[in-house]
Design a protein around this motif. Structure first.
Motif, PDB file in Angstrom:
ATOM      1  N   ARG A  15     107.504  40.972  60.218  1.00 18.88           N
ATOM      2  CA  ARG A  15     106.254  40.768  60.966  1.00 18.88           C
ATOM      3  C   ARG A  15     105.093  41.478  60.271  1.00 18.88           C
ATOM      4  NH1 ARG A  15     109.601  41.552  65.467  1.00 18.88           N
ATOM      5  NH2 ARG A  15     108.835  43.709  65.617  1.00 18.88           N
ATOM      6  N   ILE A  16     105.380  42.640  59.761  1.00 20.50           N
ATOM      7  CA  ILE A  16     104.333  43.362  59.024  1.00 20.50           C
ATOM      8  C   ILE A  16     103.964  42.579  57.769  1.00 20.50           C
ATOM      9  CG2 ILE A  16     103.877  45.473  57.688  1.00 20.50           C
ATOM     10  CD1 ILE A  16     105.556  46.976  59.714  1.00 20.50           C
ATOM     11  N   SER A  17     104.978  42.030  57.091  1.00 21.14           N
ATOM     12  CA  SER A  17     104.708  41.233  55.865  1.00 21.14           C
ATOM     13  C   SER A  17     103.858  40.033  56.211  1.00 21.14           C
ATOM     14  CB  SER A  17     106.043  40.768  55.251  1.00 21.14           C
ATOM     15  OG  SER A  17     106.807  41.860  54.842  1.00 21.14           O
ATOM     16  N   GLU A  18     104.137  39.409  57.329  1.00 23.79           N
ATOM     17  CA  GLU A  18     103.324  38.273  57.760  1.00 23.79           C
ATOM     18  C   GLU A  18     101.905  38.733  57.997  1.00 23.79           C
ATOM     19  OE1 GLU A  18     104.045  35.078  58.028  1.00 23.79           O
ATOM     20  OE2 GLU A  18     106.160  35.278  57.441  1.00 23.79           O
ATOM     21  N   GLN A  19     101.763  39.858  58.605  1.00 23.78           N
ATOM     22  CA  GLN A  19     100.395  40.370  58.847  1.00 23.78           C
ATOM     23  C   GLN A  19      99.710  40.727  57.534  1.00 23.78           C
ATOM     24  OE1 GLN A  19     100.839  43.565  61.634  1.00 23.78           O
ATOM     25  NE2 GLN A  19     101.259  42.176  63.403  1.00 23.78           N
ATOM     26  N   LEU A  20     100.494  41.329  56.563  1.00 20.67           N
ATOM     27  CA  LEU A  20      99.915  41.662  55.259  1.00 20.67           C
ATOM     28  C   LEU A  20      99.489  40.387  54.554  1.00 20.67           C
ATOM     29  CD1 LEU A  20     102.335  44.459  53.963  1.00 20.67           C
ATOM     30  CD2 LEU A  20      99.905  44.705  54.508  1.00 20.67           C
ATOM     31  N   LYS A  21     100.352  39.355  54.656  1.00 21.04           N
ATOM     32  CA  LYS A  21     100.015  38.101  54.035  1.00 21.04           C
ATOM     33  C   LYS A  21      98.725  37.550  54.646  1.00 21.04           C
ATOM     34  CE  LYS A  21     101.863  33.504  53.060  1.00 21.04           C
ATOM     35  NZ  LYS A  21     103.016  32.628  53.264  1.00 21.04           N
ATOM     36  N   LEU A  22      98.696  37.627  55.957  1.00 23.89           N
ATOM     37  CA  LEU A  22      97.485  37.140  56.641  1.00 23.89           C
ATOM     38  C   LEU A  22      96.291  37.987  56.252  1.00 23.89           C
ATOM     39  CD1 LEU A  22      96.353  35.148  58.710  1.00 23.89           C
ATOM     40  CD2 LEU A  22      96.939  36.777  60.513  1.00 23.89           C
ATOM     41  N   LEU A  23      96.527  39.275  56.116  1.00 22.80           N
ATOM     42  CA  LEU A  23      95.440  40.179  55.710  1.00 22.80           C
ATOM     43  C   LEU A  23      95.001  39.853  54.275  1.00 22.80           C
ATOM     44  CD1 LEU A  23      93.687  42.657  56.428  1.00 22.80           C
ATOM     45  CD2 LEU A  23      95.567  44.094  55.548  1.00 22.80           C
ATOM     46  N   GLY A  24      95.972  39.521  53.413  1.00 24.16           N
ATOM     47  CA  GLY A  24      95.641  39.176  52.010  1.00 24.16           C
ATOM     48  C   GLY A  24      94.824  37.910  51.970  1.00 24.16           C
ATOM     49  N   ILE A  25      95.179  36.925  52.788  1.00 26.74           N
ATOM     50  CA  ILE A  25      94.431  35.668  52.843  1.00 26.74           C
ATOM     51  C   ILE A  25      93.032  35.971  53.327  1.00 26.74           C
ATOM     52  CG2 ILE A  25      94.254  33.444  54.028  1.00 26.74           C
ATOM     53  CD1 ILE A  25      97.336  33.396  54.068  1.00 26.74           C
ATOM     54  N   ASN A  26      92.919  36.745  54.357  1.00 29.53           N
ATOM     55  CA  ASN A  26      91.605  37.108  54.883  1.00 29.53           C
ATOM     56  C   ASN A  26      90.808  37.851  53.816  1.00 29.53           C
ATOM     57  OD1 ASN A  26      92.038  35.885  57.362  1.00 29.53           O
ATOM     58  ND2 ASN A  26      92.870  37.762  58.290  1.00 29.53           N
ATOM     59  N   ALA A  27      91.508  38.722  53.087  1.00 34.49           N
ATOM     60  CA  ALA A  27      90.838  39.508  52.047  1.00 34.49           C
ATOM     61  C   ALA A  27      90.371  38.584  50.931  1.00 34.49           C
ATOM     62  CB  ALA A  27      91.801  40.579  51.495  1.00 34.49           C
ATOM     63  N   SER A  28      91.131  37.562  50.575  1.00 36.04           N
ATOM     64  CA  SER A  28      90.721  36.608  49.532  1.00 36.04           C
ATOM     65  C   SER A  28      89.514  35.823  49.989  1.00 36.04           C
ATOM     66  CB  SER A  28      91.900  35.653  49.226  1.00 36.04           C
ATOM     67  OG  SER A  28      92.983  36.345  48.702  1.00 36.04           O
ATOM     68  N   VAL A  29      89.551  35.423  51.215  1.00 32.39           N
ATOM     69  CA  VAL A  29      88.419  34.687  51.770  1.00 32.39           C
ATOM     70  C   VAL A  29      87.195  35.554  51.730  1.00 32.39           C
ATOM     71  CG1 VAL A  29      87.459  33.616  53.837  1.00 32.39           C
ATOM     72  CG2 VAL A  29      89.832  33.183  53.199  1.00 32.39           C
ATOM     73  N   GLU A  30      87.279  36.772  52.090  1.00 23.50           N
ATOM     74  CA  GLU A  30      86.146  37.668  52.128  1.00 23.50           C
ATOM     75  C   GLU A  30      85.718  37.975  50.700  1.00 23.50           C
ATOM     76  OE1 GLU A  30      84.333  38.593  54.647  1.00 23.50           O
ATOM     77  OE2 GLU A  30      85.608  37.524  56.096  1.00 23.50           O
ATOM     78  N   ALA A  31      86.651  38.064  49.762  1.00 21.12           N
ATOM     79  CA  ALA A  31      86.309  38.379  48.357  1.00 21.12           C
ATOM     80  C   ALA A  31      85.573  37.204  47.727  1.00 21.12           C
ATOM     81  CB  ALA A  31      87.595  38.673  47.549  1.00 21.12           C
ATOM     82  N   SER A  32      85.910  35.970  48.067  1.00 19.29           N
ATOM     83  CA  SER A  32      85.210  34.825  47.559  1.00 19.29           C
ATOM     84  C   SER A  32      83.784  34.795  48.033  1.00 19.29           C
ATOM     85  CB  SER A  32      85.972  33.543  47.965  1.00 19.29           C
ATOM     86  OG  SER A  32      85.966  33.358  49.354  1.00 19.29           O
ATOM     87  N   LYS A  33      83.588  35.316  49.130  1.00 20.49           N
ATOM     88  CA  LYS A  33      82.238  35.392  49.676  1.00 20.49           C
ATOM     89  C   LYS A  33      81.439  36.474  48.974  1.00 20.49           C
ATOM     90  CE  LYS A  33      83.264  33.792  54.374  1.00 20.49           C
ATOM     91  NZ  LYS A  33      83.268  34.166  55.809  1.00 20.49           N
ATOM     92  N   ALA A  34      82.094  37.488  48.511  1.00 24.04           N
ATOM     93  CA  ALA A  34      81.381  38.613  47.924  1.00 24.04           C
ATOM     94  C   ALA A  34      81.036  38.332  46.469  1.00 24.04           C
ATOM     95  CB  ALA A  34      82.214  39.876  48.013  1.00 24.04           C
ATOM     96  N   GLY A  35      81.666  37.456  45.836  1.00 24.08           N
ATOM     97  CA  GLY A  35      81.302  37.126  44.477  1.00 24.08           C
ATOM     98  C   GLY A  35      81.938  38.069  43.501  1.00 24.08           C
ATOM     99  N   GLU A  36      80.977  38.435  42.550  1.00 19.74           N
ATOM    100  CA  GLU A  36      81.450  39.197  41.427  1.00 19.74           C
ATOM    101  C   GLU A  36      81.953  40.529  41.847  1.00 19.74           C
ATOM    102  OE1 GLU A  36      82.448  39.530  37.571  1.00 19.74           O
ATOM    103  OE2 GLU A  36      81.570  37.765  38.371  1.00 19.74           O
ATOM    104  N   TYR A  37      81.398  41.053  42.884  1.00 22.51           N
ATOM    105  CA  TYR A  37      81.749  42.400  43.280  1.00 22.51           C
ATOM    106  C   TYR A  37      83.075  42.445  43.957  1.00 22.51           C
ATOM    107  CZ  TYR A  37      76.904  43.330  42.344  1.00 22.51           C
ATOM    108  OH  TYR A  37      75.700  43.407  41.721  1.00 22.51           O
ATOM    109  N   SER A  38      83.556  41.371  44.212  1.00 22.27           N
ATOM    110  CA  SER A  38      84.841  41.372  44.962  1.00 22.27           C
ATOM    111  C   SER A  38      86.056  41.059  44.116  1.00 22.27           C
ATOM    112  CB  SER A  38      84.816  40.309  46.095  1.00 22.27           C
ATOM    113  OG  SER A  38      84.635  39.022  45.529  1.00 22.27           O
ATOM    114  N   LYS A  39      85.935  41.085  42.776  1.00 23.33           N
ATOM    115  CA  LYS A  39      87.042  40.745  41.904  1.00 23.33           C
ATOM    116  C   LYS A  39      88.164  41.749  42.053  1.00 23.33           C
ATOM    117  CE  LYS A  39      84.518  38.224  38.326  1.00 23.33           C
ATOM    118  NZ  LYS A  39      84.134  38.167  36.955  1.00 23.33           N
ATOM    119  N   GLY A  40      87.788  42.986  42.083  1.00 26.11           N
ATOM    120  CA  GLY A  40      88.876  44.010  42.232  1.00 26.11           C
ATOM    121  C   GLY A  40      89.577  43.911  43.578  1.00 26.11           C
ATOM    122  N   PHE A  41      88.799  43.644  44.536  1.00 31.64           N
ATOM    123  CA  PHE A  41      89.382  43.472  45.880  1.00 31.64           C
ATOM    124  C   PHE A  41      90.243  42.230  45.913  1.00 31.64           C
ATOM    125  CE2 PHE A  41      89.206  42.290  50.376  1.00 31.64           C
ATOM    126  CZ  PHE A  41      89.715  43.490  50.939  1.00 31.64           C
TER     127      PHE A  41
END
Length: 733
Positions: A259-285
């Motif tokens: 369940r935690i892995s599912e949440q991490l996966k969901l968190l990673g997807i959310n983080a990718s979505v948010e990083a795409s929005k941030a542009g260049e500054y979000s590459k490390g993230f």
């Protein structure tokens, strides 16, 4: 009469006759001397003497006449006595013994001769009646001996046949014994073999018992180990149960991680979505987000593999748990089975011990059987020897038995001769007429005569002897005589029952004493049916019908008793009368007493001073007479009208009156004779008990067969007097 007594009495009789003749001669001489002077005159002068009123010659004539009268009277009495004695002698000479004694008052001047005839008659009667009694005894003995000889003869014949048979069987026995000995020897050998086998079996049983004991011990040890394994399995089962619980907890943690892995996966997807929005500054993230996604994916995959492994472990653990559970259950079942097996082993061990003990007992018994077999073998050999001896002895016995048969045949012939001699004796006794004889005619049909009497005194025993002799006389005349004697203490009821029983059996005639009132109607009914009845000893009343009465003249017996008493007391003295006032024999006592009292009236100097009521027993007579003598010692004579006179004799002795007081009584027995010899009883009057048993039966037979009635309504029995003159003869009989 014994020794020189007959010769002595003969001399006494001759002396008595000489005395009478001498007296007669003297009287004749006196008459001659008296009348010579009267008819011849004076002897000197030759002149006849004148007869004056008071002349001496007249006196002499008167005296001579008186002497002649006295001589005539004495001669008349003497010849009367002589005639009486002569008649008695003629009867005796003709063989007629059934007559009464010569009374001494009827034989004056011939008393010694009369006593001699009385003694002779008594001795002959005693001898003949004793002979008749002996005939009965001898006849019975001969019959028994004859039957015994016949049985012995037949028995010896059977014995002879059987002995021969035994001899044959003895030979067979020898063969059987030989075979038996051989069999016993074979058995002995077989028993020895059995002993050997039993010994081996005993060793096997002992070894089996040892092994069984060892197996039982190992089973106990194995049972202990099984218990340990059972305990370990139970512990392992508990461990696996705990492991399953923990694995289930791991599974729960894995699910949590997933369940935690599912949440991490969901968190990673959310983080990718948010990083795409941030542009260049979000590459490390973005890199971090990718790494997180990869980590979540790898974690999920790892957790999935772990979960798969855990599931596999859980699945396999379930199988193991089930297997262990099944193993525990099976082991528990096996444990119970093994426990049962262990108990069986213990039982086998116990049974082996019992079997071992039993085999030892069998071994002991077999040893005893072996010893017994050896002893039996020894005895068989002895039996073999005995069988040979028996075979020889049986042959000897067979020869002896043949000799015994010949001897028995001789004895049989001698018995027949003895029986013939007995018949001759009977014929000789018949020459003396002591009783009525049966008619020559034989009854065409079977007759049955019943004779009933008491049997509680010596008198009745003599009556029974007479009955038995009558039976003997009638044994060939188609007659059955039944004697029924009633012992002391019998009752009227018993008498009546016996009488009715005989009537029911169809008896043709009866003889019985008239003792019981209850029997009188029965006898009347018998008379009405034409069945003859003769009373004896004690008559029936006048209203009871019977053919005749055979018995004593009781009144006349009392008269004779009074005369004997007067002679005993020399014509003077005081008398005590002992008689019965009530009971079955009162009539006898009354008549005897009446005759006694009336006859005593002619003896003025004898008087009766008392009466005592007694029964016909020693005890009552003794008691009553003794009581009277204790208060009245002036008793000179005692008249006992019935039985028990020796009781009076004993009372006289105890009162100190022996030699003074005399007893006159009835019946004859040894005790009475002894009292007569001792001088206490003066005289005893008999009443022919033998004839009372014999004659009624013969009279009944003669009446039934030939129609001969008795000579009179009352057939009086003779009476015999026993006193000090003849008692010794009877004591010796």
């Amino acid at each position: 009469m014994v020794g020189g007594e007959p010769q002595k009495k003969k001399h006494i009789i001759i002396a008595k006759f000489s005395s009478v003749i001498t007296t007669s001669v003297i009287c004749i001489l006196l008459l001659a001397l008296l009348f010579i002077p009267m008819i011849s005159g004076d002897a000197v002068s030759g002149n006849v003497v004148a007869a004056g009123p008071f002349n001496y010659s007249h006196v002499l004539v008167i005296l001579a006449l008186l002497a002649a009268v006295i001589l005539l009277l004495n001669t008349s009495k003497f010849f009367s006595s002589l005639e009486h004695v002569n008649n008695n002698a003629k009867q005796l000479a003709s063989g007629e013994l059934n007559i009464s004694d010569i009374r001494l008052d009827q034989a004056r001047g011939l008393e010694v001769l009369a006593r001699a005839f009385n003694d002779m008659k008594s001795n002959l009667l005693s001898f003949i009646e004793l002979t008749k009694g002996n005939v009965i005894v001898l006849s019975d003995a001969i019959d028994k001996v004859s039957r015994s000889i016949e049985m012995s003869y037949k028995g010896n014949e059977n014995i002879a046949d059987n002995i021969n048979h035994v001899a044959e069987k003895a030979q067979e026995q020898l063969k059987i014994v030989n075979r038996t000995i051989e069999g016993i020897e074979d058995i002995s050998q077989r028993v020895d073999a059995i002993i050997t086998n039993i010994s081996n079996i005993e060793n096997y049983v002992e070894e089996n018992a040892r092994i069984t004991r060892s197996g039982t011990e190992h089973m106990d040890q194995f049972y202990a180990q099984i218990n340990t394994i059972s305990d370990n399995l139970n512990n392992t089962y508990e461990f696996f149960e705990k492991l399953n619980t923990e694995i289930k907890e791991i599974t729960e943690v894995s699910e949590f991680i997933i369940r935690i892995s599912e949440q991490l996966k969901l968190l990673g997807i959310n983080a990718s979505v948010e990083a795409s929005k941030a542009g260049e500054y979000s590459k490390g993230f973005t890199v971090v987000a990718n790494e997180i996604n990869q980590l979540a994916a790898k974690t999920k995959d790892g957790i999935a593999r772990i979960q798969s492994i855990v599931e596999s472990i859980i699945k396999n653990s379930g199988f193991v748990s089930e297997s262990i559970s099944s193993c525990v259950a099976s082991f528990n079942n096996s444990k119970e089975t093994f426990n049962t097996v262990k108990e069986f082993f213990h039982t086998i061990n116990s049974q082996s011990a019992l079997l071992n003990n039993g085999m030892r007992d069998i071994y002991t018994q077999i040893n005893q059987i072996n010893n017994f077999t050896k002893e039996t073998n020894t005895m068989g050999e002895a039996l073999h020897s005995a069988s040979i001896e028996i075979s020889q002895k049986t042959q000897e016995i067979a020869a002896v038995t043949k000799e015994e048969l010949a001897e028995l045949e001789k004895i049989k012939q001698n018995t027949l001769q003895l029986n013939q001699m007995l018949t001759t004796i009977q014929n000789l006794t018949r020459k003396f007429r002591t009783a009525i004889v049966p008619v020559a005619k034989t009854s065409p049909k079977k007759l049955k005569i019943a004779f009933m009497s008491p049997l509680d005194h010596t008198f009745w025993v003599s009556v029974r002897q007479g009955v038995l002799y009558a039976q003997k006389e009638l044994e060939d005349k188609n007659v059955h005589v039944e004697y029924r004697g009633f012992p002391a203490g019998y009752t009227a009821k018993e008498f009546v029952e016996a009488l009715n029983n005989y009537i029911e059996q169809g008896y043709d005639a009866f003889a019985a004493p008239g003792f019981f009132v209850e029997t009188f109607p029965i006898f009347n009914r018998l008379a009405a049916r034409g069945i003859p009845v003769i009373s004896f000893n004690h008559d029936f009343p006048k209203d009871v019908k019977r053919l005749a009465y055979y018995g004593p003249d009781n009144y006349q017996q009392g008269v004779e008793a009074a005369r004997l008493m007067a002679r005993a007391l020399n014509g003077k003295g005081n008398i005590l009368v002992a008689r019965r006032d009530s009971g079955i024999e009162t009539g006898i006592h009354e008549l005897r007493t009446k005759g006694f009292v009336e006859q005593l009236k002619s003896f003025r100097k004898i008087k009766i001073i008392g009466y005592v009521n007694v029964e016909d027993t020693y005890d009552t007579v003794y008691k009553q007479v003794k009581n009277f003598l204790d208060n009245n010692r002036n008793v000179d004579g005692i008249f006992v009208a019935g039985g028990g006179p020796t009781g009076a004799a004993q009372a006289i002795v105890e009162a100190g009156l022996k030699g003074r007081t005399k007893v006159v009584c009835f019946d004859h027995d040894k005790d009475i004779f002894k009292a007569i010899r001792d001088g206490i009883i003066y005289a005893a009057i008999g009443q022919d008990p033998f004839g009372q048993g014999h004659d009624p039966i013969i009279y009944l037979y003669n009446y039934l067969v030939a129609g001969e009635k008795p000579p009179s309504d009352h057939i009086p029995t003779r009476f015999d007097v026993v006193d000090y003159h003849n008692v010794d003869d009877l004591m010796e009989a």
